[in-house]
Design an enzyme around this catalytic site. Structure first.
Site, PDB file in Angstrom:
ATOM      1  N   ALA B 114      44.276  15.108   3.365  1.00  0.00           N
ATOM      2  CA  ALA B 114      45.439  15.541   4.142  1.00  0.00           C
ATOM      3  C   ALA B 114      46.618  14.574   4.140  1.00  0.00           C
ATOM      4  CB  ALA B 114      45.006  15.796   5.588  1.00  0.00           C
ATOM      5  N   PRO B 116      49.800  12.369   3.436  1.00  0.00           N
ATOM      6  CA  PRO B 116      50.394  11.935   4.703  1.00  0.00           C
ATOM      7  C   PRO B 116      50.679  13.060   5.695  1.00  0.00           C
ATOM      8  CG  PRO B 116      52.111  12.119   3.059  1.00  0.00           C
ATOM      9  CD  PRO B 116      50.812  12.479   2.371  1.00  0.00           C
ATOM     10  N   GLY B 117      50.201  14.271   5.427  1.00  0.00           N
ATOM     11  CA  GLY B 117      50.279  15.319   6.442  1.00  0.00           C
ATOM     12  C   GLY B 117      51.412  16.316   6.293  1.00  0.00           C
ATOM     13  N   LYS B 119      51.679  18.860   4.168  1.00  0.00           N
ATOM     14  CA  LYS B 119      51.135  20.225   4.056  1.00  0.00           C
ATOM     15  C   LYS B 119      50.377  20.603   5.323  1.00  0.00           C
ATOM     16  CE  LYS B 119      50.700  19.640  -0.948  1.00  0.00           C
ATOM     17  NZ  LYS B 119      50.839  18.152  -1.014  1.00  0.00           N
ATOM     18  N   ASP B 180      44.216  19.344  -1.965  1.00  0.00           N
ATOM     19  CA  ASP B 180      45.314  18.759  -2.742  1.00  0.00           C
ATOM     20  C   ASP B 180      44.821  17.395  -3.205  1.00  0.00           C
ATOM     21  OD1 ASP B 180      48.107  18.665  -3.623  1.00  0.00           O
ATOM     22  OD2 ASP B 180      48.332  17.086  -2.120  1.00  0.00           O
ATOM     23  N   CYS B 233      49.765  17.380  -8.453  1.00  0.00           N
ATOM     24  CA  CYS B 233      51.147  17.216  -8.933  1.00  0.00           C
ATOM     25  C   CYS B 233      51.102  16.560 -10.304  1.00  0.00           C
ATOM     26  CB  CYS B 233      51.990  16.427  -7.931  1.00  0.00           C
ATOM     27  SG  CYS B 233      51.315  14.823  -7.479  1.00  0.00           S
TER      28      CYS B 233
END
Lengths: 160, 305
Positions: B114, B116-117, B119, B180, B233
């Protein structure tokens, strides 16, 4: 999770100090860990997560400072919209002074204690009002020095 | 390691990236600044108005009504509205991953990697702070920005845990999972002032195993009929299609089409003489010359019941 007497005490503080009623907190659980009380969206499944090693839950609502309750700026930004008293609305140049650690010398028509600091269109957070003095309780790293360049530009355009 | 021009750096992918010359050309432009409006704390209209008064020109990224490109802003972190959590600086492709997952108010959602938050907080916004999100990240130092962002953005429905994602306990099952994964981050590369790219220090090979393990765990933590989004990414098929193909071989997973009208390329069917499952064409590859943002890969996967 807090038991009713302590929860009543905390919610009574918000009602008495800021005029924020219990209804504003109706959809939330309150948890206490040491001297901090946290607020989390109500959901029955939360107890099922108790078997996980949870590091934190929701966001901080207030802290015990000695025998006093001190609301967090984070919580006031969320729940401050329901407040109707002990709110100090500052022009942006005074907000800047406050954030930089200067006391604002003025009477604000508040009772002494923690107050909600706002600018015209937004709640900023928490300050301490003593008779004739306003002292920042905002997190020191909340703004950068460049923040004020944008805010001042906003003010020059007569809109802040 | 030497720095390389985009044409050299990405030469191994020249056959899979459509219009490779346009792709390389775009990498000489700086990354645009995208602002995601945070409706948990202020309305889109109110925040737009405040930014406009400060002379910040915004261009709406349609069809996403929450994201705007700021054309004359270099440091969004200096904005008062940023400090107050009325907006968040977030790459458009990162926004897409949460939107494609479609978390609903009241659901139980896991963000397995998660920090740095960005999303996580967007998912809370889409869920209107209702239901439960478990935001997990294994590294203690990454929990600091995660906590700070969730607090600033007014997220009240999130529990933070700190497990290695591939070992997350199977005690609670989720309607949706976002995974992710750590990746070689080639999609974030743009040429510096000297016209070259700094080489990634992460090799694809050492990440692939971790990415597979994270994806399998994410899938295993889904309820029957649940949905996950896998995203990176990076452009390397070894970190993308190959990982999805492994999932399809290992679990009753189905890759679904993504129903958003934005330019993209389909997932690859073949790489280095290895063929992938036909449904991998439903994955999205996002290149900067198609959408001017961080290069991205994502797949929407449903667990069979």
């Amino acid at each position: 999770m807090l038991k009713d007497p302590e929860q009543d005490h905390l919610l009574g503080f918000f009602r008495q100090r800021f005029g924020i009623t219990r209804e504003a907190f109706a959809d939330y659980y309150l948890f206490r860990r040491k001297r901090t009380v946290w607020v989390f969206t109500k959901d029955d499944r939360l107890k099922d997560l108790a078997s996980l090693q949870v590091k934190s839950v929701g966001i901080p609502l207030l802290r015990w400072v000695g025998t006093h309750l001190k609301p967090t700026s984070t919580a006031l930004q969320l729940f401050g919209v329901h407040a109707d008293k002990n709110i100090v609305t500052l022009p942006t140049d005074q907000l800047r002074d406050l954030v930089e650690g200067k006391e604002i010398k003025s009477e604000f028509g508040c009772t002494p204690g923690y107050v909600i600091v706002a600018i015209r269109s937004a709640v900023i957070g928490c300050a301490l009002y003593l008779p004739g003095r306003l002292i920042s309780q905002l997190p020191r790293n909340m703004f950068t020095s460049q923040t004020w360049e944008y805010v001042i530009q906003d003010k020059k355009m007569g809109k802040a | 390691m030497p720095n390389l021009a985009p044409e050299e750096y990405f030469a191994p992918f020249s056959q899979i990236i459509p219009n490779f010359a346009a792709f390389c050309s775009k990498l000489y432009d700086p990354l645009p600044i995208h602002l995601r409006m945070n409706t948990l704390k202020a309305s889109v209209r109110e925040t737009r108005l405040r930014l406009k008064r400060q002379g910040i020109a915004l261009v709406e990224e349609k069809p996403l009504n929450l994201v705007y490109r700021a054309k004359n802003l270099s440091h969004p972190g200096h904005l008062l509205e940023f400090s107050l959590g009325h907006l968040h600086s977030q790459a458009l492709s990162s926004v897409l991953a949460a939107i494609v997952l479609e978390p609903q108010p009241g659901e139980a959602v896991l963000d397995l990697c998660a920090a740095p938050g960005s999303k996580t907080s967007l998912m809370a916004q889409l869920m209107q702070n209702e239901g439960i999100i478990v935001a997990n990240d294994r590294k203690p130092d990454r929990l600091i920005p995660l906590r700070a962002n969730l607090k600033r953005l007014g997220v009240t429905n999130t529990v933070i845990t700190r497990y290695p994602g591939q070992h997350f306990p199977k005690r609670f099952f989720f309607d949706r999972v976002l995974v992710d994964v750590p990746c070689s981050a080639e999609g974030t590369l743009r040429a510096g002032p000297n016209g070259t790219l700094r080489q990634s220090t992460w090799g694809s090979q050492k990440l692939t195993r971790l990415q597979r393990d994270l994806l399998l765990m994410a899938f295993d933590l889904l309820k029957a009929g649940g949905t996950l989004v896998y995203s990176t990414c990076t452009y390397s098929p070894d970190e993308n299609e190959r990982v999805l193909d492994f999932l399809l071989e290992s679990r009753p997973a189905e890759i679904q089409p993504i129903g958003i009208d934005l330019p993209h390329s389909p997932g690859l069917q073949q790489w280095n003489e290895t063929s992938y499952d036909p449904s991998i064409k439903y994955c999205w590859r996002i290149y900067p010359h198609q959408i001017d943002t961080v290069g991205f890969f994502m797949a929407r996967v449903v667990k069979g019941s």
